[in-house]
Scaffold this motif. Structure first.
Motif, PDB file in Angstrom:
ATOM      1  N   GLY A 140       0.467  -1.206   0.326  1.00 14.45           N
ATOM      2  CA  GLY A 140      -0.221  -0.017  -0.255  1.00 14.45           C
ATOM      3  C   GLY A 140       1.335   1.279  -0.060  1.00 14.45           C
ATOM      4  O   GLY A 140       0.024   2.139   0.098  1.00 14.45           O
ATOM      5  N   ASP A 141       2.413   0.660  -0.088  1.00 20.71           N
ATOM      6  CA  ASP A 141       3.208   2.106  -0.258  1.00 20.71           C
ATOM      7  C   ASP A 141       3.477   2.393  -1.611  1.00 20.71           C
ATOM      8  O   ASP A 141       3.040   2.035  -2.373  1.00 20.71           O
ATOM      9  N   ASP A 142       4.257   3.223  -1.934  1.00 20.19           N
ATOM     10  CA  ASP A 142       4.368   4.324  -2.871  1.00 20.19           C
ATOM     11  C   ASP A 142       5.537   3.657  -3.906  1.00 20.19           C
ATOM     12  O   ASP A 142       7.218   3.172  -2.603  1.00 20.19           O
ATOM     13  N   ALA A 143       6.465   3.387  -4.608  1.00 20.45           N
ATOM     14  CA  ALA A 143       7.479   3.198  -5.335  1.00 20.45           C
ATOM     15  C   ALA A 143       7.450   3.212  -6.743  1.00 20.45           C
ATOM     16  O   ALA A 143       6.227   2.922  -7.300  1.00 20.45           O
ATOM     17  N   VAL A 144       8.585   4.000  -7.501  1.00 23.91           N
ATOM     18  CA  VAL A 144       8.521   3.788  -8.191  1.00 23.91           C
ATOM     19  C   VAL A 144      10.023   3.572  -8.937  1.00 23.91           C
ATOM     20  O   VAL A 144      10.639   4.302  -8.386  1.00 23.91           O
ATOM     21  N   LEU A 145       9.950   2.712 -10.167  1.00 25.57           N
ATOM     22  CA  LEU A 145      11.658   2.478 -10.600  1.00 25.57           C
ATOM     23  C   LEU A 145      11.688   3.665 -11.807  1.00 25.57           C
ATOM     24  O   LEU A 145      11.195   2.592 -12.981  1.00 25.57           O
ATOM     25  N   LEU A 146      13.375   4.072 -12.224  1.00 34.26           N
ATOM     26  CA  LEU A 146      13.607   5.168 -12.307  1.00 34.26           C
ATOM     27  C   LEU A 146      14.721   4.416 -13.542  1.00 34.26           C
ATOM     28  O   LEU A 146      15.434   3.754 -12.564  1.00 34.26           O
ATOM     29  N   ASP A 147      14.384   4.197 -14.803  1.00 32.24           N
ATOM     30  CA  ASP A 147      15.972   4.481 -15.311  1.00 32.24           C
ATOM     31  C   ASP A 147      17.128   5.534 -15.512  1.00 32.24           C
ATOM     32  O   ASP A 147      16.428   6.504 -14.905  1.00 32.24           O
TER      33      ASP A 147
END
Ligand SMILES: Cc1cc2nc3c(=O)[nH]c(=O)nc-3n(C[C@H](O)[C@H](O)[C@H](O)COP(=O)(O)OP(=O)(O)OC[C@H]3O[C@@H](n4cnc5c(N)ncnc54)[C@H](O)[C@@H]3O)c2cc1C
Length: 417
Positions: free
Chosen positions: A141-148
């Motif tokens: 329920g938390d947030d995460a974004v995989l960045l290149d």
């Protein structure tokens, strides 16, 4: 006194003479329902939630020094919910949600800033590991974004992308992560607890724990004996010493962790950034100082200062990642004593002594845990049963080997977590 826009206007127009102390300085009473040993973040938040959530207010927090003088005022203030393993994941997620409402809760500005954390990765294997961690964070329920790499470059253009020995492949971005003003968190909880009737007693060292027939009866202190129905040990890096007063040997080692701050600079680093290939992480405080640190000094000690080789090691890693910081002058460095557990995860549990409760093993991640730990510890002390999100933080996992939470996968060695 409650803070409000109206108070600021009123005090501003009347010479700022009407502000009152944030908490009283009471003399210890002969007896309390609950004694909390240690006025750090965890002890103070436990007192606050005992009063707020459970209506228990006959509480003393006994602090041998001053509020904010321990690790709660020595850390690098990173607040995040990017843990992966069951147990840690739900606990830190709960704690972050409490952070998001904390300042309203205790009516104090702790400068909590959700500026986002970026954990850099530098290989395909590390990318896979971070992708997995990010998926776990999202499913919690938390947030995460995989960045290149280009995604990182847009957000952190000042990093050395081309010339480092370990090129930056990308980063795991946790937008709700960030930082806060550390001692203000202690002051806010102290103030909130005091307002509800809790006695915060500074310069009061606990020197013994009174136990009769397996039941806790109170404590001996530098200001005399105080009786109590329940006693909570919440002394972080000093946990082994205070537990020994009750005849307990804890699976905890105390190690030094250093941190550093530069002179104040104009805003240049908007996020919290961690280096994936060296011992270095950094953010910029609201005063402008670059706040950074690395790993433990790797030896057990009760000295709240570190050694020069580790300082050099951290600065070297910083220069590799962002050569621009070489222009900043370092203002000071300091150390804190970390309560390292064998699996790197904490303990919130009852002991075999009736009425004696234990909270420790926070390693170098206990600042972000302050609200969650206090909330769960208050539940345990008030109801004598574990609180859901902290239910896996059992002491006996180190005796049975069941339920270990080795978040970093480094094995049973305290100083590697
Ligand atoms: C350099 C550094 C960087 C860190 N960075 C981060 C970070 O970025 N993010 C994060 O989440 N965590 C971080 N941490 C870890 C975090 O600060 C600790 O895990 C956390 O503060 C420990 O809990 P506490 O606040 O209750 O401890 P403390 O503030 O140390 O409280 C314990 C208190 O117990 C008192 N005490 C001890 N013995 C007795 C006695 N006999 N009688 C009475 N009182 C006693 C002590 O004086 C002390 O005030 C960092 C720590 C350090 C040192």
């Amino acid at each position: 006194m409650r803070f409000s826009a109206w108070q600021i206007i009123k005090q501003g127009l009347t010479g700022n003479k009407g502000w009152t102390p944030h908490w009283r300085s009471p003399e210890p009473k002969p007896e309390y329902d609950v004694i909390i040993i240690g006025g750090g973040g965890h002890g103070l938040s436990t007192a606050f939630y005992l009063a707020k959530e459970h209506g228990i207010t006959n509480i003393a927090v006994l602090e041998k020094g001053y509020i904010g003088g321990g690790n709660v005022g020595r850390n690098t203030t990173i607040v995040r919910a990017n843990y992966m393993l069951p147990g840690n994941s739900e606990f830190y997620s709960h704690s972050l949600r409490l952070w998001e409402n904390m300042e309203t809760d205790f009516n104090f500005n702790a400068m909590h800033s959700q500026r986002g954390i970026i954990n850099l990765f530098h290989s395909d294997g590390q990318r896979d590991a971070y992708a997995r961690r990010g998926n776990q964070m999202i499913s919690q329920g938390d947030d995460a974004v995989l960045l290149d790499r280009e995604g990182v470059r847009q957000m952190l253009p000042y990093l050395d992308f081309e010339q480092t020995r370990f090129p930056i492949f990308g980063g795991l971005y946790h937008p709700r992560g960030g930082s806060a003003r550390h001692d203000a968190v202690a002051w806010g909880y102290a103030r909130g607890a005091d307002m509800r009737g809790v006695d915060i007693i500074q310069n009061c060292e606990v020197t013994g724990i009174d136990i009769e027939g397996g039941i806790v009866k109170g404590v001996q202190t530098s200001r005399g004996a105080i009786r109590a129905k329940k006693v909570a040990l919440m002394t972080a890096g000093r946990s082994s010493q205070t537990a020994a007063m009750a005849g307990l040997t804890l699976p905890i080692e105390s190690h030094v962790l250093q941190a550093f701050v530069s002179e104040g600079l104009k805003p240049c680093i908007d996020h919290v950034v961690t280096y994936g290939m060296g011992h270095f992480y950094i953010s910029q405080s609201d005063k402008g100082g670059l706040v950074f640190g690395g790993d433990l000094d790797f030896y057990a000690s009760y000295a709240a200062r570190g050694n020069l080789p580790m300082a050099e090691h951290v600065l070297e890693a910083g220069m590799t990642l962002m050569p621009m910081i070489g222009k900043a002058r370092m203002l000071r460095s300091w150390g804190g004593i970390m309560d390292m557990s064998p699996d790197g995860s904490p303990i919130i549990d009852k002991t075999d002594i009736s009425g004696l409760y234990l909270n420790c093993g926070w390693c170098y991640g206990g600042f972000k845990a302050v609200p969650g730990s206090g909330f769960s510890m208050a539940h345990l002390v008030a109801k004598d049963e574990p609180h859901g999100p902290a239910a896996k933080f059992r002491l006996d996992r180190f005796a049975t080997g069941l339920g270990l939470m080795d978040e970093e996968g480094t094995g049973a060695q305290h100083n590697l977590h």
